[in-house]
Scaffold this active site. Sequence first.
Site, PDB file in Angstrom:
ATOM      1  CB  SER A   1     147.858 105.373 -25.126  1.00 28.87           C
ATOM      2  OG  SER A   1     149.051 105.765 -24.479  1.00 28.87           O
TER       3      SER A   1
ATOM      4  CG  ASP B   1     149.653 110.769 -12.511  1.00 32.97           C
ATOM      5  OD1 ASP B   1     150.752 110.250 -12.204  1.00 32.97           O
ATOM      6  OD2 ASP B   1     149.451 111.322 -13.614  1.00 32.97           O
TER       7      ASP B   1
ATOM      8  CG  HIS C   1     147.392 113.100 -15.755  1.00 32.75           C
ATOM      9  ND1 HIS C   1     148.146 112.040 -16.198  1.00 32.75           N
ATOM     10  CD2 HIS C   1     147.253 113.926 -16.804  1.00 32.75           C
ATOM     11  CE1 HIS C   1     148.430 112.217 -17.472  1.00 32.75           C
ATOM     12  NE2 HIS C   1     147.897 113.368 -17.866  1.00 32.75           N
TER      13      HIS C   1
ATOM     14  CB  CYS D   1     146.317 109.069 -16.603  1.00 34.27           C
ATOM     15  SG  CYS D   1     147.251 108.886 -15.070  1.00 34.27           S
TER      16      CYS D   1
END
Lengths: 380, 620
Positions: free
Chosen positions: B327, B351, B370, B383
């Site tokens: 990430s 999401d 999320h 996310c």
Amino acid sequence: MSLVGILQQKIKQQDSRRQYHSLWQALHLDLFLLISIVLLLAYSLIILYSASNGDQHVVEMQIMHFVFAFIVLFVFAQISPTTYQRWSPWIYAVSVALLLVVLVVGHIGKGAQRWLNLGLLHLQPSEMLKLAIPMLLAWYFHRVYLPMSGRSLLIAVAIILVPTIITAKQPDLSTAILLVIAGGSVLIFAGLSFRLVTILAGLVMIFIPFLWPHLHEYQRLRVLTFLNPERDPLGSGYHIIQSKIAIGSGGFFGKGWLNGTQSHLHFLPEHTTDFIFAVCGEELGLVGSLILIALFMTVILRGFYIAINAQDTFTRLLAGSISLTFFMSFFINMGMVTGVLPVAGLPLPLVSYGGTSLVTIMASFGILMSIQTHRKLLTS
Amino acid sequence: MPPKRIAIKNHHSEILLIHRRTIFALGMMGILILILIARLFYLQIVKHDLYTTLSQKNWLDLAPVEPTRGLIYDRNGVLLAENVPVFSLDVIPYKVHNLPQMIAEIGKIIPLSDTDLNQFQKQFKEHRRFEEIPLKLKLSEKDLATFSENQYRFPGVIIKARLLRSYPYGKSLSHILGYVGRINAEELDEIDPVNYSASNYIGKLGIEKFYEDELHGKVGYQQVENDANGAATRVLNHIKTVPGENLYLTIDLNLQLAAEQALAGHRGAVVAIQPSTGQILAMVSAPSFDPNLFVAGISNKDYQTLQSSPDKPLYNRAIRGVYPFASTIKPYLALQGLSTGIANPEFKIFDPGWYDLPNSEHTFYCMHKHGSVNLNKAITCSCDTYFYDLAYKLGIDRMDAILKQFGFGDVTGVDINDELPGVVASPSWKRSVKGVPWFPGDTINSGIGQGFMQATPLQLASAVSTLANRGARFTPYFLYAEQQAGKPSVVQAPTPLPSVTLSNPKYWDIVITAMQNVVTSPLGTGYRFGKNLSYTAAAKTGTAQVYSKKHTGRDEENDHDQLNIAERLRDHRLFIAFAPVDHPQIAIGVITENSAMAVDVARKVMDYYLMPKPAGEKTP
């Protein structure tokens, strides 16, 4: 003092004047030879001081050797040639006997032994023989007709070879060589046939291949190295290469006293003993070397002068032999150090550090002086 | 009385014979003396020059002298690499008559280990016969005394005082400094044989290798007088050596030690960079090794141990470890999204916990649902669904473009060797390397830093410091200053690189604010970092899967799954950050292999650097 006493004294003085030219003759010393020797020894000390890296102890020890050798010279000069002549066979016999004793003792102990320890001094019979052989030969040729017959030659050769072979067995090849030279020089003066010498030399040449395997390893190496020093530049050829470098780098005037790099930095092996001439050549150059040769030749030529003026066959042969032997040992060492002759392990007489051969040589000079100074006595 | 004489005639002829022979002997002597004088003339006059040369060759020696190697300091002047005098036992082979026997004899008085003997044999093969080869390095006082007494027995064996490289901080800096070692046959072909004629050592790795020319210096000469044993008796003349330059590194030793301590017990790497210059403040790769082992010649056993250790201590993870971005790729893609106008700070996605790739059967999972997610929240909560969508919209070319601008996919140009470039994957890359075409799913995977995208910890730190600078880039470097002997040190200027420019500079702040939220928002994946933080920081976490757990989704905060998995199969954790946000002083890239500690490591390093220090400690 009575008139008679004065007269007696005068007669005594006249007597002594008639017998002796001078005080020196009264002391049985030949002044010319004595000065020549002293000059040579003084010069040798200068070289030795440098060769030993300025080691005063070595120089002091050598002076002690000189003092002792001069005492021996003086004693030998007092003994008359007739006495030498009379005792020649006995001196020879005792020397050979002692040589055998050394050989036996050497066998019992281990390795090569060349001397008998008499407590105070080490008696080296092979050194005695350097004098005993020429004395016996001179005695022998004095008795028989000259020129020598074949039979007397054989006897003479036996006189030389018996102790020589024993000495070579010790093994002491270099002394054995000197014994042959000492004896051979008598033969030369006694009229040894040169034709015979040539034939013998030819025979030796033929026998060398048979002799070769009987030589010690180091002796064989010496000969091979002489033939080609570069064969083993760090091994047995090292001595002669470094010696030639030392002499050659000296040039005409040399590098200067105490400034030799070859000797002071230990490139030159045995620089106080066998290779001491290289120190002279390096530091004092061609000039210093010629001075040394001149000093040697003065001593030698005086020896020949004594031989020529000697009054009977015994003294003539003995004096000639002593002089020629001295020359030969000088020449062999110089030849070795300059690379003309193989490395024989012979010291430079009177100059190399050490006492043994010095004493023998000075004794022989004592005999020369005896021959010279007892002359008038014989004529009177 | 003489014995009976025979006849007077004979007596006379005898005299004549002896006189004739005497004259003959005199003549022979004269000839021999002439030969002798001729010989002396030949040696001393004709061949004088030759023998003078030979004589000088004997005693004059032009011996090269090794220059003293430059010292290495940290930025505050703490000595990191020094030269320590040691005595070694050296053998000059050609002067030794029987080498094996001589060594056996020496072994009787001085203990020689197998390592000593093996090293000697190796060196013996590689060196010429007249060169000094160390038989035993680092003689003890006792060995020294014992050998000195017996030296006369061993011609050609000498005691040599030499300077040996020493690294007082040992393994703490080995991945930066590297080490020096004996010049090997391969290096012998490459180095300048003149300048290295007296040198035995050369930099093998790290700073020691990279700055070999500066550190080595220039060879000097001594004209020495030698005796027959080859021992120099006095020095006649010199040409002075030029000592190597002293180097000051950008490293802050205390920070380095703090980072090392923070990583202790883990496999991983930390790289800390000063964003305004690119100076590397600390670079740790754990575990590490003691470089001093290599200087004297490492034993086979020690080397095998290092080589075969599963923790790979010889492996410099900081510059050669290529890890998936995970990430940590997201801020860069967000910047590109904003800059290209594809993303909009206000734009929200929903999401549901997964993402369906349009026109495909593939479904990509996100471990959390999320709900409604904008860009800020997407970075804060990391996310995946948001970035699947963004990646799909950007396409791989535009993704690669921004990554390349930040320096990924290529070596940073740091001043130590053997750096790896990582991978910025593209369709052409995949075709040439993997031999298969690029699938749309590869783009989606790249959107969350999985798949083929790989970066080194150094690249991560360097890129985040560019981010901290709002686009200004510098080559990361170690050389703070160099100092020639006797001269003031010369500080090196940073090397600027082409800046990263966005269509609107305010996008920087949007992403940086989101990264601040990572540590400040309770929803942030780096919330643990932000607890009781006394300075502002912007950060991004990353989790690289080692073991693919099918459809389980990933949880960057909760380790309950991870604890049940074999240690080596647990996820790698990444963490990039810089602080303070307004005036960044430090940017950091951290990776911990199979461990979730990256966040904590980063916090400890940052705290150490930015928090006021107790009195007496050096401040950077």
